[in-house]
Design a protein around this motif. Structure first.
Motif, PDB file in Angstrom:
ATOM      1  N   SER A 212       0.843  -1.201   0.000  1.00  0.00           N
ATOM      2  CA  SER A 212       0.000   0.000   0.000  1.00  0.00           C
ATOM      3  C   SER A 212       0.875   1.246   0.000  1.00  0.00           C
ATOM      4  O   SER A 212       1.548   1.550   0.999  1.00  0.00           O
ATOM      5  CB  SER A 212      -0.907   0.021   1.227  1.00  0.00           C
ATOM      6  OG  SER A 212      -1.512   1.299   1.375  1.00  0.00           O
ATOM      7  N   PRO A 213       0.880   2.007  -1.089  1.00  0.00           N
ATOM      8  CA  PRO A 213       1.718   3.215  -1.104  1.00  0.00           C
ATOM      9  C   PRO A 213       1.282   4.249  -0.074  1.00  0.00           C
ATOM     10  O   PRO A 213       2.121   4.924   0.523  1.00  0.00           O
ATOM     11  CB  PRO A 213       1.556   3.741  -2.538  1.00  0.00           C
ATOM     12  CG  PRO A 213       0.299   3.123  -3.045  1.00  0.00           C
ATOM     13  CD  PRO A 213       0.179   1.802  -2.365  1.00  0.00           C
ATOM     14  N   GLU A 214      -0.033   4.361   0.169  1.00  0.00           N
ATOM     15  CA  GLU A 214      -0.487   5.335   1.167  1.00  0.00           C
ATOM     16  C   GLU A 214       0.000   4.945   2.559  1.00  0.00           C
ATOM     17  O   GLU A 214       0.506   5.786   3.320  1.00  0.00           O
ATOM     18  CB  GLU A 214      -2.008   5.444   1.166  1.00  0.00           C
ATOM     19  CG  GLU A 214      -2.518   6.451   2.200  1.00  0.00           C
ATOM     20  CD  GLU A 214      -4.020   6.544   2.264  1.00  0.00           C
ATOM     21  OE1 GLU A 214      -4.527   7.167   3.221  1.00  0.00           O
ATOM     22  OE2 GLU A 214      -4.695   5.987   1.379  1.00  0.00           O
ATOM     23  N   ALA A 215      -0.150   3.678   2.896  1.00  0.00           N
ATOM     24  CA  ALA A 215       0.317   3.218   4.204  1.00  0.00           C
ATOM     25  C   ALA A 215       1.820   3.422   4.345  1.00  0.00           C
ATOM     26  O   ALA A 215       2.314   3.823   5.407  1.00  0.00           O
ATOM     27  CB  ALA A 215      -0.048   1.748   4.397  1.00  0.00           C
ATOM     28  N   ALA A 216       2.555   3.159   3.274  1.00  0.00           N
ATOM     29  CA  ALA A 216       4.011   3.341   3.314  1.00  0.00           C
ATOM     30  C   ALA A 216       4.375   4.803   3.472  1.00  0.00           C
ATOM     31  O   ALA A 216       5.306   5.153   4.211  1.00  0.00           O
ATOM     32  CB  ALA A 216       4.634   2.770   2.047  1.00  0.00           C
ATOM     33  N   ALA A 237       3.030   7.514  -5.543  1.00  0.00           N
ATOM     34  CA  ALA A 237       2.001   6.530  -5.892  1.00  0.00           C
ATOM     35  C   ALA A 237       0.730   6.771  -5.095  1.00  0.00           C
ATOM     36  O   ALA A 237      -0.385   6.623  -5.608  1.00  0.00           O
ATOM     37  CB  ALA A 237       2.530   5.118  -5.644  1.00  0.00           C
ATOM     38  N   ALA A 238       0.881   7.167  -3.839  1.00  0.00           N
ATOM     39  CA  ALA A 238      -0.287   7.451  -2.997  1.00  0.00           C
ATOM     40  C   ALA A 238      -1.033   8.678  -3.514  1.00  0.00           C
ATOM     41  O   ALA A 238      -2.273   8.699  -3.535  1.00  0.00           O
ATOM     42  CB  ALA A 238       0.155   7.667  -1.556  1.00  0.00           C
ATOM     43  N   PHE A 239      -0.302   9.690  -3.930  1.00  0.00           N
ATOM     44  CA  PHE A 239      -0.917  10.890  -4.515  1.00  0.00           C
ATOM     45  C   PHE A 239      -1.715  10.533  -5.761  1.00  0.00           C
ATOM     46  O   PHE A 239      -2.872  10.945  -5.925  1.00  0.00           O
ATOM     47  CB  PHE A 239       0.171  11.914  -4.838  1.00  0.00           C
ATOM     48  CG  PHE A 239      -0.189  12.887  -5.929  1.00  0.00           C
ATOM     49  CD1 PHE A 239      -1.180  13.831  -5.754  1.00  0.00           C
ATOM     50  CD2 PHE A 239       0.486  12.841  -7.154  1.00  0.00           C
ATOM     51  CE1 PHE A 239      -1.508  14.731  -6.775  1.00  0.00           C
ATOM     52  CE2 PHE A 239       0.171  13.726  -8.166  1.00  0.00           C
ATOM     53  CZ  PHE A 239      -0.839  14.683  -7.983  1.00  0.00           C
ATOM     54  N   LEU A 240      -1.135   9.748  -6.637  1.00  0.00           N
ATOM     55  CA  LEU A 240      -1.804   9.407  -7.894  1.00  0.00           C
ATOM     56  C   LEU A 240      -3.033   8.525  -7.657  1.00  0.00           C
ATOM     57  O   LEU A 240      -4.015   8.604  -8.406  1.00  0.00           O
ATOM     58  CB  LEU A 240      -0.819   8.705  -8.830  1.00  0.00           C
ATOM     59  CG  LEU A 240       0.317   9.590  -9.363  1.00  0.00           C
ATOM     60  CD1 LEU A 240       1.382   8.746 -10.056  1.00  0.00           C
ATOM     61  CD2 LEU A 240      -0.219  10.668 -10.304  1.00  0.00           C
ATOM     62  N   ALA A 241      -2.993   7.709  -6.604  1.00  0.00           N
ATOM     63  CA  ALA A 241      -4.110   6.799  -6.326  1.00  0.00           C
ATOM     64  C   ALA A 241      -5.204   7.436  -5.492  1.00  0.00           C
ATOM     65  O   ALA A 241      -6.326   6.918  -5.447  1.00  0.00           O
ATOM     66  CB  ALA A 241      -3.585   5.551  -5.616  1.00  0.00           C
ATOM     67  N   MET A 251      -1.091  13.727   0.616  1.00  0.00           N
ATOM     68  CA  MET A 251       0.043  12.922   0.164  1.00  0.00           C
ATOM     69  C   MET A 251       1.162  13.799  -0.411  1.00  0.00           C
ATOM     70  O   MET A 251       2.357  13.524  -0.211  1.00  0.00           O
ATOM     71  CB  MET A 251      -0.415  11.902  -0.880  1.00  0.00           C
ATOM     72  CG  MET A 251      -1.345  10.815  -0.345  1.00  0.00           C
ATOM     73  SD  MET A 251      -0.633   9.853   1.024  1.00  0.00           S
ATOM     74  CE  MET A 251      -1.488  10.583   2.436  1.00  0.00           C
ATOM     75  N   LEU A 252       0.786  14.857  -1.098  1.00  0.00           N
ATOM     76  CA  LEU A 252       1.799  15.774  -1.621  1.00  0.00           C
ATOM     77  C   LEU A 252       2.528  16.493  -0.500  1.00  0.00           C
ATOM     78  O   LEU A 252       3.736  16.763  -0.594  1.00  0.00           O
ATOM     79  CB  LEU A 252       1.150  16.793  -2.562  1.00  0.00           C
ATOM     80  CG  LEU A 252       0.757  16.274  -3.939  1.00  0.00           C
ATOM     81  CD1 LEU A 252       0.000  17.346  -4.708  1.00  0.00           C
ATOM     82  CD2 LEU A 252       1.982  15.825  -4.739  1.00  0.00           C
TER      83      LEU A 252
END
Length: 404
Positions: A212-216, A237-241, A251-252
């Protein structure tokens, strides 16, 4: 200054207009403004008057006198609504003021009047990016690149726009093509910019093994792992998702911290903070972050504007302290004192204390200045500039000084 910060702080530079059929005052504005004033006042032909006003507006913009430029450009558009360059220059001016909706609207007129000019699309792309319209910005960059196929700069800009959309293969291909064009044509500056952009693409696309990019991304902040370059890729990746503007802005914001900690790239950090504002303009925190960063990079005028918005949305000690610093840099000493005191009343903090120390030093109250600066040091500030202030106040080792 990094290429990211240069891209952020200035739109495409307005073209210097030289038309031999205009009165001589157009080339004397900086030295003899009264000559041009008289020429404009006495000109009866509306199209020629518009061109004179446009030239004077350009000079105002060169001196960052944007209010005067807007007055001239609005008058030029009224005199000649068919002047694409007047719409273009006003779009540029609005973008400099970070009024991107107005800038984009003016660029719409420019594009309609000059559909074959790449600079019309470039200016609108800048405004659209400032609005968070990433797809529209790419479309305009693509149009400019199509009109100027041999321009390395146009390829770099299209690649950057693709990068923000997560189209990494396109971004890489455009940037590599730009590098080849620049090297072939001897464009050392464009080649350096292309190489820097390739390095940014590598950072955006290098992730940790986390599922999970957000979790990371969030875990990197909590575990103080933002110093790893993979955190940049995870947060990308979290920003894009992310599905909502607020989540994307969050995320940014985390990625901006990773850019600062992992690679000391303040330009990319500020660019991320500006996009957070564009995507989620109703959040006070994003404006405060951006305003504080602008102040840090000696762009206090823009910082003051963002901090005004932050305080209007939700007053807080951080925004007040940063605005105190911006006001001090802009020689608004009464405003700086008021904001610093207000911030200290909310929560004692280093930024406000440093401003209070600087104000005391300016009044030749060195004893008070020393106490304020030492208090900032004891609160945790280890800024090299604070250390220099303390040396001027006769403090060789601030850690040995008693806490007040």
């Amino acid at each position: 200054m990094s290429f990211a910060l240069a891209f952020l702080l200035a739109a495409a530079a307005p073209p210097l207009l030289t038309e031999p059929d205009l009165p001589p005052c157009t080339q004397e504005i900086a030295a003899k403004p009264t000559a041009c004033d008289a020429a404009i006042a006495g000109e009866k032909d509306s199209k020629l008057k518009a061109r004179l006003l446009l030239h004077r507006a350009y000079q105002h913009n060169e001196k960052h006198d944007y209010d005067a430029a807007l007055g001239d450009l609005s008058a030029a558009i009224e005199a000649d609504p068919a002047s694409g360059m007047a719409w273009h220059e006003r779009s540029y001016t609005y973008s400099e003021l970070r009024e991107f909706a107005r800038a984009a609207a003016d660029s719409d007129h420019d594009v309609a009047l000059r559909p074959g000019e790449a600079d019309a699309y470039r200016e609108r792309a800048f405004a659209r990016h400032g609005l968070g319209d990433l797809k529209g910005a790419w479309e305009d960059r693509a149009k400019a690149a199509a009109l100027e196929p041999s321009s390395a700069g146009a390829r770099i800009a299209r690649g950057k726009a693709a990068l923000w959309l997560g189209r990494f293969d396109e971004a890489r291909a455009d940037t590599q093509a730009a590098l080849a064009l620049a090297e072939k044509g001897g464009g050392a500056e464009a080649a350096a910019e292309a190489r820097a952009q390739l390095a940014i693409i590598a950072l955006w696309t290098t992730r940790s093994p986390a599922a999970s990019p957000e979790a990371a991304c969030r875990a990197a902040e909590k575990r103080q792992l933002l110093s790893t370059k993979e955190a940049i890729g995870d947060c990308t990746a979290a920003f894009l998702a992310a599905r909502t503007p607020h989540a994307k802005a969050e995320m940014l914001t985390l990625r901006s911290l990773a850019f600062l900690v992992a690679v000391q790239d303040q330009g990319s950090a500020v660019a991320d903070q500006a996009m957070a504002v564009a995507l989620d303009p109703g959040d006070s925190q994003w404006h405060a972050n951006l305003g504080g960063s602008y102040v840090m990079v000696s762009h206090s005028w823009a910082g003051r504007r963002e901090l005004d918005i932050a305080i209007r949305l939700k007053d807080g000690w951080v925004a007040r302290a940063e605005r105190a610093a911006a006001r001090y840099n802009l020689s608004d000493f009464d405003g700086a004192l008021d904001d610093a005191k207000t911030s200290m009343g909310m929560r004692p903090n280093e930024v406000a204390l440093i401003v209070l120390g600087d104000l005391s030093h300016d009044r030749a109250d060195d004893k008070a200045a020393k106490l304020y600066w030492l208090a900032a040091w004891h609160l945790g500030s280890r800024d090299d500039r604070l250390r220099e202030r303390l040396k001027r106040a006769g403090v060789a080792d601030p850690d040995k000084e008693p806490k007040s």
